[in-house]
Design a protein around this motif. Sequence first.
Motif, short mmCIF file in Angstrom:
data_model
loop_
_atom_site.label_atom_id
_atom_site.label_comp_id
_atom_site.label_asym_id
_atom_site.label_seq_id
_atom_site.Cartn_x
_atom_site.Cartn_y
_atom_site.Cartn_z
N GLU A 364 59.14 114.76 78.89
CA GLU A 364 58.63 115.84 79.73
C GLU A 364 57.17 115.60 80.14
N VAL A 365 56.32 115.34 79.16
CA VAL A 365 54.90 115.13 79.45
C VAL A 365 54.71 113.83 80.22
N GLY A 366 55.52 112.82 79.88
CA GLY A 366 55.42 111.54 80.58
C GLY A 366 55.73 111.66 82.06
N GLU A 367 56.76 112.44 82.41
CA GLU A 367 57.09 112.65 83.81
C GLU A 367 55.94 113.34 84.55
N TYR A 368 55.34 114.32 83.89
CA TYR A 368 54.21 115.05 84.48
C TYR A 368 53.02 114.10 84.70
N LEU A 369 52.67 113.35 83.67
CA LEU A 369 51.52 112.44 83.76
C LEU A 369 51.76 111.36 84.80
N LEU A 370 52.95 110.78 84.81
CA LEU A 370 53.27 109.71 85.76
C LEU A 370 53.14 110.22 87.20
N LYS A 371 53.71 111.39 87.47
CA LYS A 371 53.66 111.95 88.82
C LYS A 371 52.23 112.24 89.25
N LYS A 372 51.43 112.81 88.37
CA LYS A 372 50.04 113.15 88.71
C LYS A 372 49.20 111.89 88.95
N LEU A 373 49.40 110.88 88.12
CA LEU A 373 48.68 109.61 88.32
C LEU A 373 49.06 108.97 89.65
N PRO A 432 49.40 107.46 75.03
CA PRO A 432 48.75 108.37 74.09
C PRO A 432 49.71 108.84 73.01
N PRO A 433 49.20 109.54 72.00
CA PRO A 433 50.10 110.20 71.05
C PRO A 433 51.07 111.11 71.79
N LEU A 434 52.28 111.21 71.28
CA LEU A 434 53.28 112.06 71.92
C LEU A 434 52.94 113.54 71.76
N THR A 435 51.92 113.82 70.98
CA THR A 435 51.45 115.19 70.75
C THR A 435 50.34 115.59 71.72
N ILE A 436 49.94 114.73 72.63
CA ILE A 436 48.84 115.02 73.54
C ILE A 436 49.12 116.32 74.31
N SER A 437 48.10 117.16 74.45
CA SER A 437 48.27 118.45 75.12
C SER A 437 48.23 118.28 76.64
N TYR A 438 48.76 119.26 77.34
CA TYR A 438 48.69 119.23 78.80
C TYR A 438 47.25 119.31 79.29
N ASP A 439 46.39 120.05 78.57
CA ASP A 439 44.96 120.10 78.95
C ASP A 439 44.34 118.72 78.85
N ILE A 445 43.84 112.69 83.88
CA ILE A 445 44.13 112.56 85.32
C ILE A 445 42.87 112.76 86.14
N ASN A 446 42.09 113.78 85.79
CA ASN A 446 40.85 114.07 86.51
C ASN A 446 39.84 112.92 86.38
N LYS A 447 39.75 112.36 85.19
CA LYS A 447 38.79 111.25 84.99
C LYS A 447 39.28 109.98 85.67
N PHE A 448 40.57 109.78 85.73
CA PHE A 448 41.13 108.66 86.49
C PHE A 448 40.74 108.78 87.97
N LYS A 449 40.83 110.00 88.48
CA LYS A 449 40.45 110.28 89.88
C LYS A 449 38.96 110.02 90.10
N ILE A 450 38.14 110.50 89.19
CA ILE A 450 36.68 110.32 89.29
C ILE A 450 36.31 108.85 89.29
N VAL A 451 36.92 108.08 88.38
CA VAL A 451 36.61 106.65 88.29
C VAL A 451 37.03 105.91 89.56
N LEU A 452 38.22 106.19 90.06
CA LEU A 452 38.69 105.53 91.29
C LEU A 452 37.78 105.85 92.47
N GLU A 453 37.35 107.10 92.56
CA GLU A 453 36.50 107.50 93.68
C GLU A 453 35.12 106.86 93.60
#
Length: 457
Positions: A364-373, A432-439, A445-453
């Motif tokens: 579930e979290v992986g699908e969310y993270l993959l899509k956002k990235l 990441p750990p499978l326990t990583i929170s959505y926050d 995701i936000n830091k990935f965006k900042i670094v790319l920009e």
Amino acid sequence: MSTVQTSNSDKKNYDEINDYIKKVLAIIEKQEITTEEGDWIIKETVNGFREHVNPGFLEYRKTVTKDTQFAAVEWSDSGSRFKDVSGKEYIDCLGGFGIYNVGHRNPKVMKAVKDQLNRQALHSQDLLDPLRAMLAKILAKLTPGKLKYSFFVNSGTESVEAAIKLAKMHSERKTFIATTRAFHGKSLGSLTATAKGVFRKPFLPMISGFRHVPFGDIEMMRKTMESCELIGEPVNAIILEPIQGEGGVILPPDGYLKQVRELCNEFGALLIFDEVQTGMGRTGKMFAAELYDVEPDILCLAKAFGGGIIPAGAVVATEEVFKGLFPNPFMHTTTFGGNPLACAAAIATINVLIEEKLPERAEEVGEYLLKKLQDVALAHQDKVLEIRGKGLLIGVEFHSDEIGYEVSKGLFDNGVLVAGTLVNSKTFRIEPPLTISYDEVDEVINKFKIVLESLTV
């Protein structure tokens, strides 16, 4: 009778050594440290690596961080994060290359290990140790297909070594097939199956009988098996990572693993799945074999198997394969494999994975993270080539090594650690750990965006 003369220069100053030991033990005892103590730890760590561990690690650290941040020294961890001695906090998207599936210092795993430690740490090597029997029973019930017997080890490469030896004992056939871009470990047998030339070249020749074919190319696999059959060197076993991790999170083509299984059945070969990285819930199922509905004859586990607390691994095989060790179980042994602390950690880890539904959460979290990235990458197609993965094993591939280095360094500076590799920075892994929170995921995701920009490469 001669006596050995010891010069004054050869005498060890045990008092001086012990004074240093006491200082180190006092540091270990501390939960919090002062700035001065932190500075001392950094100095001792950097000098110790330079003079007594391997100075090459300092050069490696410089290539993945900026300026003098190679001196970042880890100190504590919890949940999905860890801190360095200076107090800087990082979201762990490296996950120890797949160690921390149940999180850092998971309390249930910690408790099981402490409870066992309070009674007995290591086994006698002679009496029957109960936790090994109980863990083996759990694995027989948990693993796919007809896998039944387990041999316990301390690491992934040991698991692969044991798998290779089991296959060799099962059949007089000498030929093994592995795949290009595969990584199975660095001890000599597993290194022979590994496909990275930079690791292999200094140690050539490897163990005889291994061939490599392109991962995902079922026709080449068939042709190789046919050729081996024709020249009187039939294949003993095929060894595969269901998803190639170190190779850059390479997913198998649709139906590929099932077709490999069918080839093994047709040619009388064994199928070995190296799930050292993909196992224990990482890909959205307890084992990636289940993700692709394929039953191996031998399954290799490690990394997350010990819950991020104790090094532990296992090779699990069918009775037909494992019975080669029945007449003489001492044909392959390990002193510390399957020790009580490791077994306690593994049992508790499986309990956490099941009770907290972490494989399902990884999906579930992986699908969310993959899509956002992928959404972030759409605006940076000049830098990002592809983002792919299953569960919480995600690969981010860039157009060049240079871009990959800069992004991983930028994320590190922003408090996110990703699983880049020394020999291939063009792709880094997010695991990441499978326990990583959505926050925390949103923060990544936000830091990935900042670094790319901010990237000027």
